[in-house]
Design a protein around this motif. Structure first.
Motif, mmCIF file in Angstrom:
data_model
loop_
_atom_site.group_PDB
_atom_site.id
_atom_site.type_symbol
_atom_site.label_atom_id
_atom_site.label_comp_id
_atom_site.label_asym_id
_atom_site.label_seq_id
_atom_site.Cartn_x
_atom_site.Cartn_y
_atom_site.Cartn_z
ATOM 1 N N LYS A 70 0.850 -1.181 0.000
ATOM 2 C CA LYS A 70 0.000 0.000 0.000
ATOM 3 C C LYS A 70 0.889 1.235 0.000
ATOM 4 C CE LYS A 70 -4.109 -2.115 1.892
ATOM 5 N NZ LYS A 70 -5.183 -1.990 2.861
ATOM 6 N N ASP A 71 0.848 2.029 1.065
ATOM 7 C CA ASP A 71 1.674 3.235 1.105
ATOM 8 C C ASP A 71 2.801 3.123 2.130
ATOM 9 O OD1 ASP A 71 0.074 3.295 3.323
ATOM 10 O OD2 ASP A 71 -0.274 5.457 3.262
ATOM 11 N N THR A 72 3.167 1.891 2.521
ATOM 12 C CA THR A 72 4.232 1.682 3.504
ATOM 13 C C THR A 72 5.419 0.989 2.842
ATOM 14 O OG1 THR A 72 2.605 1.483 5.277
ATOM 15 C CG2 THR A 72 4.812 0.643 5.722
ATOM 16 N N SER A 74 8.859 -0.805 3.459
ATOM 17 C CA SER A 74 9.564 -1.516 4.528
ATOM 18 C C SER A 74 10.955 -1.913 4.052
ATOM 19 C CB SER A 74 8.806 -2.772 4.946
ATOM 20 O OG SER A 74 7.532 -2.434 5.431
ATOM 21 N N SER A 103 10.318 1.082 8.651
ATOM 22 C CA SER A 103 9.163 1.298 7.777
ATOM 23 C C SER A 103 8.924 2.781 7.620
ATOM 24 C CB SER A 103 7.909 0.643 8.362
ATOM 25 O OG SER A 103 8.049 -0.748 8.369
ATOM 26 N N PHE A 104 8.465 3.161 6.433
ATOM 27 C CA PHE A 104 8.212 4.556 6.114
ATOM 28 C C PHE A 104 6.866 4.670 5.418
ATOM 29 C CE2 PHE A 104 12.714 3.597 5.818
ATOM 30 C CZ PHE A 104 13.257 4.503 6.708
ATOM 31 N N ASN A 105 6.037 5.592 5.879
ATOM 32 C CA ASN A 105 4.763 5.870 5.214
ATOM 33 C C ASN A 105 5.024 6.860 4.093
ATOM 34 O OD1 ASN A 105 3.196 4.226 6.867
ATOM 35 N ND2 ASN A 105 2.996 5.833 8.397
ATOM 36 N N LEU A 106 4.653 6.475 2.896
ATOM 37 C CA LEU A 106 4.875 7.335 1.737
ATOM 38 C C LEU A 106 3.713 8.306 1.566
ATOM 39 C CD1 LEU A 106 6.215 4.764 -0.886
ATOM 40 C CD2 LEU A 106 7.499 6.161 0.732
ATOM 41 N N ASP A 108 0.972 10.684 -0.546
ATOM 42 C CA ASP A 108 0.129 10.395 -1.707
ATOM 43 C C ASP A 108 0.808 10.773 -3.018
ATOM 44 O OD1 ASP A 108 -1.838 9.475 -0.006
ATOM 45 O OD2 ASP A 108 -2.845 11.422 0.101
#
Length: 144
Positions: A70-72, A74, A103-106, A108
């Motif tokens: 999804k938007d993570t 790792s 982990s990094f949330n990207l 939009d």
């Protein structure tokens, strides 16, 4: 400078003995800090992409695994122990990246289909392209 063989077992049997290495290398910030098992990270952005840089010296590019769900994003690494390697009796050990996970949330605006990674000189660089709509558009606006 003369190197002196230090017997670490003396410290355990003589509580009054002041560890020479603690006094030489002590730092008020890191003295009570536990060993950090995850690498330090720099994240910056340019016009076309986001760049994540992980400081992970002593690893090989085969040790890393990078996944996007999804938007993570790792990132993890695991180094297999070499049975033939001689065990070291460390006096002080402040880094050990035998395994870690980050982990990094990207945002939009990140394009998950255009992610590249390169490991060079102990730095893992992950380049995440921006979507075309998110790239900075420069234009001059005329005042009427």
């Amino acid at each position: 400078m003369t190197l002196v063989n230090f017997n670490n077992r003396t410290r355990n049997t003589a509580p009054y003995f002041n560890n020479v290495f603690d006094s030489l290398f002590s730092d008020a910030v890191s003295k009570n800090k536990m060993v950090d098992k995850s690498p330090n990270v720099n994240i910056h952005e340019n016009e076309a992409a986001y760049v994540i840089e992980l400081a992970a010296p002593g690893l090989k590019k085969e040790d890393f695994q990078i996944n996007l769900k999804k938007d993570t994003l790792s990132v993890w690494a695991e180094v297999k122990k070499d049975e033939n390697q001689v065990a070291k009796d460390f006096t002080r050990k402040e880094f050990d990246y035998s395994s870690f996970a980050r982990s990094f949330n990207l945002p939009d605006t990140a394009d998950g289909d255009k992610i590249t990674a390169e490991y060079k000189d102990g730095i893992l660089s992950i380049n995440i392209s921006k979507k075309d709509t998110a790239k900075l558009q420069h234009r001059e606006i005329v005042v009427s």
